[in-house]
Design a protein around this motif. Structure first.
Motif, PDB file in Angstrom:
ATOM      1  N   ARG A   1      -3.709 -14.854   0.413  1.00  0.00           N
ATOM      2  CA  ARG A   1      -3.163 -13.745  -0.371  1.00  0.00           C
ATOM      3  C   ARG A   1      -1.727 -14.083  -0.778  1.00  0.00           C
ATOM      4  O   ARG A   1      -0.985 -14.670   0.015  1.00  0.00           O
ATOM      5  N   ALA A   2      -1.368 -13.702  -1.981  1.00  0.00           N
ATOM      6  CA  ALA A   2       0.000 -13.950  -2.451  1.00  0.00           C
ATOM      7  C   ALA A   2       0.463 -12.756  -3.275  1.00  0.00           C
ATOM      8  O   ALA A   2       0.572 -12.825  -4.497  1.00  0.00           O
ATOM      9  N   PRO A   3       0.730 -11.638  -2.620  1.00  0.00           N
ATOM     10  CA  PRO A   3       1.104 -10.424  -3.358  1.00  0.00           C
ATOM     11  C   PRO A   3       2.529 -10.484  -3.884  1.00  0.00           C
ATOM     12  O   PRO A   3       3.366 -11.252  -3.407  1.00  0.00           O
ATOM     13  N   ASP A   4       2.784  -9.661  -4.868  1.00  0.00           N
ATOM     14  CA  ASP A   4       4.149  -9.463  -5.331  1.00  0.00           C
ATOM     15  C   ASP A   4       4.792  -8.394  -4.445  1.00  0.00           C
ATOM     16  O   ASP A   4       4.106  -7.728  -3.651  1.00  0.00           O
ATOM     17  N   ALA A   5       6.085  -8.210  -4.573  1.00  0.00           N
ATOM     18  CA  ALA A   5       6.784  -7.208  -3.765  1.00  0.00           C
ATOM     19  C   ALA A   5       6.231  -5.812  -4.052  1.00  0.00           C
ATOM     20  O   ALA A   5       6.144  -5.392  -5.209  1.00  0.00           O
ATOM     21  N   GLY A   6       5.816  -5.122  -2.989  1.00  0.00           N
ATOM     22  CA  GLY A   6       5.317  -3.763  -3.120  1.00  0.00           C
ATOM     23  C   GLY A   6       3.935  -3.638  -3.721  1.00  0.00           C
ATOM     24  O   GLY A   6       3.449  -2.516  -3.930  1.00  0.00           O
ATOM     25  N   GLU A   7       3.284  -4.744  -3.981  1.00  0.00           N
ATOM     26  CA  GLU A   7       1.984  -4.707  -4.650  1.00  0.00           C
ATOM     27  C   GLU A   7       0.872  -4.257  -3.700  1.00  0.00           C
ATOM     28  O   GLU A   7       0.857  -4.628  -2.517  1.00  0.00           O
ATOM     29  N   ASP A   8      -0.066  -3.493  -4.208  1.00  0.00           N
ATOM     30  CA  ASP A   8      -1.252  -3.091  -3.456  1.00  0.00           C
ATOM     31  C   ASP A   8      -2.272  -4.213  -3.595  1.00  0.00           C
ATOM     32  O   ASP A   8      -2.966  -4.318  -4.606  1.00  0.00           O
ATOM     33  N   TYR A   9      -2.357  -5.061  -2.568  1.00  0.00           N
ATOM     34  CA  TYR A   9      -3.245  -6.220  -2.667  1.00  0.00           C
ATOM     35  C   TYR A   9      -4.702  -5.796  -2.816  1.00  0.00           C
ATOM     36  O   TYR A   9      -5.460  -6.410  -3.563  1.00  0.00           O
ATOM     37  N   THR A  10      -5.096  -4.751  -2.125  1.00  0.00           N
ATOM     38  CA  THR A  10      -6.486  -4.287  -2.210  1.00  0.00           C
ATOM     39  C   THR A  10      -6.839  -3.906  -3.642  1.00  0.00           C
ATOM     40  O   THR A  10      -7.911  -4.249  -4.146  1.00  0.00           O
ATOM     41  N   ALA A  11      -5.929  -3.224  -4.303  1.00  0.00           N
ATOM     42  CA  ALA A  11      -6.158  -2.845  -5.697  1.00  0.00           C
ATOM     43  C   ALA A  11      -6.235  -4.084  -6.582  1.00  0.00           C
ATOM     44  O   ALA A  11      -7.068  -4.165  -7.503  1.00  0.00           O
ATOM     45  N   LEU A  12      -5.366  -5.059  -6.328  1.00  0.00           N
ATOM     46  CA  LEU A  12      -5.410  -6.306  -7.096  1.00  0.00           C
ATOM     47  C   LEU A  12      -6.748  -7.009  -6.901  1.00  0.00           C
ATOM     48  O   LEU A  12      -7.375  -7.451  -7.871  1.00  0.00           O
ATOM     49  N   ALA A  13      -7.201  -7.100  -5.659  1.00  0.00           N
ATOM     50  CA  ALA A  13      -8.453  -7.794  -5.362  1.00  0.00           C
ATOM     51  C   ALA A  13      -9.642  -7.122  -6.044  1.00  0.00           C
ATOM     52  O   ALA A  13     -10.609  -7.794  -6.436  1.00  0.00           O
ATOM     53  N   LYS A  14      -9.573  -5.823  -6.206  1.00  0.00           N
ATOM     54  CA  LYS A  14     -10.683  -5.092  -6.816  1.00  0.00           C
ATOM     55  C   LYS A  14     -10.811  -5.360  -8.313  1.00  0.00           C
ATOM     56  O   LYS A  14     -11.815  -4.963  -8.925  1.00  0.00           O
ATOM     57  N   THR A  15      -9.836  -6.010  -8.912  1.00  0.00           N
ATOM     58  CA  THR A  15      -9.942  -6.370 -10.328  1.00  0.00           C
ATOM     59  C   THR A  15     -10.787  -7.624 -10.518  1.00  0.00           C
ATOM     60  O   THR A  15     -11.028  -8.053 -11.646  1.00  0.00           O
ATOM     61  N   PHE A  16     -11.235  -8.222  -9.408  1.00  0.00           N
ATOM     62  CA  PHE A  16     -12.128  -9.381  -9.416  1.00  0.00           C
ATOM     63  C   PHE A  16     -13.400  -9.016  -8.655  1.00  0.00           C
ATOM     64  O   PHE A  16     -13.392  -8.111  -7.812  1.00  0.00           O
ATOM     65  N   PRO A  17     -14.525  -9.687  -8.926  1.00  0.00           N
ATOM     66  CA  PRO A  17     -15.747  -9.411  -8.178  1.00  0.00           C
ATOM     67  C   PRO A  17     -15.524  -9.572  -6.677  1.00  0.00           C
ATOM     68  O   PRO A  17     -14.824 -10.506  -6.250  1.00  0.00           O
ATOM     69  N   PRO A  18     -16.067  -8.669  -5.860  1.00  0.00           N
ATOM     70  CA  PRO A  18     -15.828  -8.738  -4.413  1.00  0.00           C
ATOM     71  C   PRO A  18     -16.472  -9.971  -3.795  1.00  0.00           C
ATOM     72  O   PRO A  18     -17.609 -10.325  -4.144  1.00  0.00           O
ATOM     73  N   PRO A  19     -15.797 -10.638  -2.875  1.00  0.00           N
ATOM     74  CA  PRO A  19     -16.389 -11.794  -2.190  1.00  0.00           C
ATOM     75  C   PRO A  19     -17.427 -11.335  -1.177  1.00  0.00           C
ATOM     76  O   PRO A  19     -17.307 -10.233  -0.615  1.00  0.00           O
ATOM     77  N   PRO A  20     -18.449 -12.141  -0.925  1.00  0.00           N
ATOM     78  CA  PRO A  20     -19.529 -11.732  -0.012  1.00  0.00           C
ATOM     79  C   PRO A  20     -19.073 -11.359   1.388  1.00  0.00           C
ATOM     80  O   PRO A  20     -19.666 -10.482   2.021  1.00  0.00           O
ATOM     81  N   ALA A  21     -18.029 -12.012   1.896  1.00  0.00           N
ATOM     82  CA  ALA A  21     -17.609 -11.749   3.273  1.00  0.00           C
ATOM     83  C   ALA A  21     -17.185 -10.309   3.493  1.00  0.00           C
ATOM     84  O   ALA A  21     -17.274  -9.794   4.619  1.00  0.00           O
ATOM     85  N   SER A  22     -16.736  -9.640   2.443  1.00  0.00           N
ATOM     86  CA  SER A  22     -16.263  -8.259   2.587  1.00  0.00           C
ATOM     87  C   SER A  22     -17.325  -7.357   3.198  1.00  0.00           C
ATOM     88  O   SER A  22     -17.017  -6.435   3.957  1.00  0.00           O
TER      89      SER A  22
END
Length: 256
Positions: free
Chosen positions: A123-144
């Motif tokens: 993971r490489a978030p920006d300052a204050g970024e909601d990583y979960t929201a960012l990840a949801k803009t891409f197809p979810p990985p199977p491990a989730s």
């Protein structure tokens, strides 16, 4: 300038692989190396021992390597565990993070001892970024879908660990790693970084093209956004174990 696998010439790859076929073949760092210390942070479903293959190679090359045993409780506590290790280093240090630990090094990397950052399928978030929201803009990985909880403690199921987390490791080895995986607390996932060290310090990124824990396209997006020097490996999420030579070489490059 960003460097992808396509632009990373075959000659350079071959040379790096040849020089890293064994730990004894790795040369000691030359006088031009700026950092001789390396601090390695692990992510979810793992502990510090996941860096053993890389540590062996770094030590053979003359580096002082330390793996952090972070508590996987909250982001501030995980960052503090890394900062304590960084404070013990005697000079410039390459800070390396795998998976979730990318968030940790993004925050802890502001420590004055840190000279460079290396992200390994992280993971490489920006300052204050909601990583979960960012990840949801891409197809979810199977491990989730394989995360199971006992109250507030989360782990990967055995099937998800073997297939989606450690898919390119021998099954016997993957089962050992599954048996020792460290649980994480739900509160850890709610944390947000307050600063993004990659905006002010040089960064490197190793994308795992066969990753089923973090979407490889998300990894590419984050690496490009930070302007990281990037390589791509045909690897599962655990490239640090399945491709320790390449990961070690990337860290050595980041050392200067």
């Amino acid at each position: 300038m960003m460097m992808t696998r396509r632009t990373f010439s075959a000659a350079i790859v071959a040379s790096a692989a040849a020089s890293l076929l064994s730990t004894s073949s790795m040369a000691a760092p030359s006088g031009t190396v700026k950092a001789r210390n390396v601090v390695l942070a692990h992510g979810l479903f793992a502990d510090g021992s996941c860096w053993s293959e890389v540590i062996t190679r770094l030590q053979a090359a003359g580096f002082n390597a330390t793996a952090v045993q972070n508590p996987l409780t909250t982001l501030p506590e995980a960052v503090s565990s890394v900062e304590r290790v960084l404070a013990r280093q005697d000079g410039p240090t390459v800070l390396v993070g795998h998976s979730f630990a990318g968030m940790i090094i993004t925050e802890a990397g502001m420590h004055p001892n840190v000279s460079a950052l290396v992200y390994v399928a992280a993971r490489a978030p920006d300052a204050g970024e909601d990583y979960t929201a960012l990840a949801k803009t891409f197809p979810p990985p199977p491990a989730s879908a394989g995360i199971v909880f006992d109250g507030d403690e989360g782990r990967l199921s055995e099937a998800a660990f073997l297939h989606d987390f450690a898919g390119d490791l021998p099954e016997a080895k993957a089962k050992v790693l599954y048996a020792v995986q460290a649980p994480f607390n739900k509160a850890l996932l709610t944390g947000k970084t307050t600063q993004a060290t990659w905006r002010s310090k040089p960064s490197w990124y190793a994308v795992s093209t066969e990753d089923r824990t973090i979407n490889p396209e998300l990894e590419r997006f984050m690496a490009k956004r930070m302007g990281a020097k990037t390589i791509e490996l045909k690897a599962s999420h655990l490239s640090l174990i399945s491709h320790p030579d390449e990961i070690t070489q990337l860290i050595i490059e980041a050392a200067g």
